[in-house]
Design an enzyme around this catalytic site. Structure first.
Site, short mmCIF file in Angstrom:
data_model
loop_
_atom_site.label_atom_id
_atom_site.label_comp_id
_atom_site.label_asym_id
_atom_site.label_seq_id
_atom_site.Cartn_x
_atom_site.Cartn_y
_atom_site.Cartn_z
N GLU A 110 -7.46 1.86 -7.49
CA GLU A 110 -9.18 1.16 -6.97
C GLU A 110 -10.30 1.77 -8.10
OE1 GLU A 110 -9.11 6.26 -6.59
OE2 GLU A 110 -7.37 4.97 -5.84
N SER A 115 0.91 -1.48 0.05
CA SER A 115 -0.05 0.20 -0.09
C SER A 115 1.21 1.32 -0.02
CB SER A 115 -0.85 -0.09 1.38
OG SER A 115 -1.07 1.11 1.67
N HIS A 159 -7.11 -4.63 0.75
CA HIS A 159 -7.90 -3.41 0.76
C HIS A 159 -9.00 -4.12 1.50
CE1 HIS A 159 -6.87 -0.22 -2.36
NE2 HIS A 159 -5.71 -1.61 -2.22
N ARG A 172 -10.45 -7.85 -2.77
CA ARG A 172 -11.53 -7.40 -4.26
C ARG A 172 -11.05 -8.93 -5.45
NH1 ARG A 172 -10.26 -0.51 -4.06
NH2 ARG A 172 -12.30 -0.79 -1.95
N ARG A 232 -16.76 0.36 -3.02
CA ARG A 232 -16.04 -0.44 -4.75
C ARG A 232 -17.13 -1.54 -5.55
NH1 ARG A 232 -14.71 4.28 -5.54
NH2 ARG A 232 -12.51 5.43 -4.82
#
Length: 430
Positions: free
Chosen positions: A317, A169, A344, A348, A391
């Site tokens: 993202e 990150s 995240h 994801r 998201r």
């Protein structure tokens, strides 16, 4: 602006009866907002941050500053902060906000007294050891390696040089830099590992530090690869204006792309350090037309989207949005460079593979991304899983435009970055 969120809520995603057309404005960037809020809390004097979105992430950062003894007043989208001396003795609620759990602990080392950090159940699974070990190397005393943990603030931190692996990150680098000017010796952060993801977010941090009067050397100015240096000194109180969140805007532009419609986002900045700006190039490669004008940035969708092979390492993202589009495109797609998004809000990559497969797409999870082979999609009996991830929820809404019957199991998690997403979405689609 209380740090609360809507309860779990099922949402029948609306299906578009034809091409989606409209003009939308999106809330301010949560990345810019939370950097501006924290810098304002660390500055000496009064700062004003304008355009703050009424989102959970922004509320959590305001709450974190209050927990550190900073006076924070909110009036609509304007937040006034009297920065300066930080105090301990309270608990910081990180919720599920990466910017709070990675940016605030370095600031908490400057407080007098212990500061407890905790958050949502999913937040307790997110990696924190990199930033906490770095703070220990710089002189901090910390109990724990993941949420919940305790920072024992001593009213200051020696600072100095530290080497970290930030390949999981970019927030690990930004978190150290944002408070570094308040450390006795400043801070020098050297990354040693695989490439840092989302480098534009570090560029954003560097640019905002310089706007606040902080001396910063980055690889571009110093010539030292993977090294950032912040000199010790005051952080200037100032007024900040937050630009629209371009990653959130991508969701609305995707509505045009997937339905062959036309959507304009007003206020799109002419130049931005936000990684979300990369969505325009991706949409063009998939066959959409992008036009910039005084009214904003407009995307017109093609009759049929084309598959794409894209590296989203700098703008990871966008992965859920691009994956949703790829699932209904003509031809296969490959998304690369995003292995780090397994850490995240949820994993994801696994989540996208699971949910897209449930709709009928053929999805393979690779070492650093996804391979997506479109097929005829149909909603099943199970809802689209949001995994408490904003998201993932918006990706389900995009697919719902062209796949009748998609139900998202928890649209409430979108309040993390988009207030009243269902209302905004319905206004555009209807």
């Amino acid at each position: 602006m209380a740090p609360t969120r809507a309860p779990s809520s099922r949402y029948a995603a609306p299906t578009a009866g034809g091409p989606v057309r409209g003009t939308v404005s999106v809330p301010g960037s949560k990345s810019v907002t939370n950097r501006a809020l924290l810098l304002s809390g660390l500055a000496e004097g009064r700062s004003v941050v304008r355009g703050v979105p009424a989102t959970r992430d922004s509320a959590l950062m305001c709450g974190a500053l209050r927990s550190l003894g900073i006076a924070v007043r909110t009036e609509g989208e304007t937040v006034t902060i009297d920065g300066g001396t930080l105090t301990g003795g309270r608990t910081v609620d990180c919720g599920l906000a990466g910017t709070v759990m990675r940016f605030v602990p370095p600031a908490a080392t400057l407080a007098e007294g212990a500061v407890v950090f905790d958050g949502d159940p999913h937040a307790r699974e997110r990696p924190m050891g990199t930033v906490l070990d770095a703070l220990r190397a710089l002189g901090a005393v910390i109990d724990g390696d993941r949420l919940p943990f305790v920072v024992h603030g001593g009213g200051g931190l020696p600072g100095g040089a530290v080497t970290i692996d930030a390949s999981a990150s970019s927030q690990f680098v930004s978190g150290l830099l944002l408070s570094g000017a308040r450390f006795d010796e400043g801070v020098t952060v050297h990354h040693d590992g695989k490439p840092v993801p989302s480098l534009p977010h570090i560029d954003m941090t560097v640019a905002m530090l310089r706007e606040a009067g902080v001396a910063v050397d980055d690889p571009g100015s110093s010539g030292e690869p993977d090294t950032w240096r912040v000199g010790p000194g005051p952080i200037t109180a100032r007024d900040w204006v937050v630009e629209p969140d371009l990653s959130n805007a991508s969701v609305f532009l995707a509505a045009a792309a997937v339905t062959g419609g036309e959507v304009t986002v007003v206020g799109w900045p002419a130049g931005s350090t936000q990684p979300g700006a990369e969505i325009l190039g991706v949409l063009e490669r998939m066959g959409a037309t992008v036009t910039a004008s005084g009214a904003g940035t407009t995307v017109a969708g093609p009759d049929r989207l084309q598959g794409v092979d894209v590296d989203l390492h700098e703008a990871s993202e966008l992965t859920p949005t691009v994956a949703a589009l790829a699932a209904v495109a003509e031809g296969p797609s490959v998304i690369r460079g995003v292995a780090h998004i397994r850490g995240h809000e949820t994993d994801r990559l696994a989540a996208l593979r699971t949910e897209l497969t449930a709709l009928g797409a053929a999805v393979t999870e690779t070492e650093d991304g996804l391979e997506i082979r479109p097929a005829r999609l149909a909603a099943g009996e199970r809802p689209w899983g949001a995994y408490a991830d904003h998201r993932m929820a918006t990706a389900g809404a995009i697919l719902g435009l062209v796949v009748p019957g998609v139900v998202i199991d928890d649209v409430g998690c979108t309040d993390k970055t988009i207030p009243d997403f269902p209302g905004r979405w319905a206004s555009l689609v209807s």
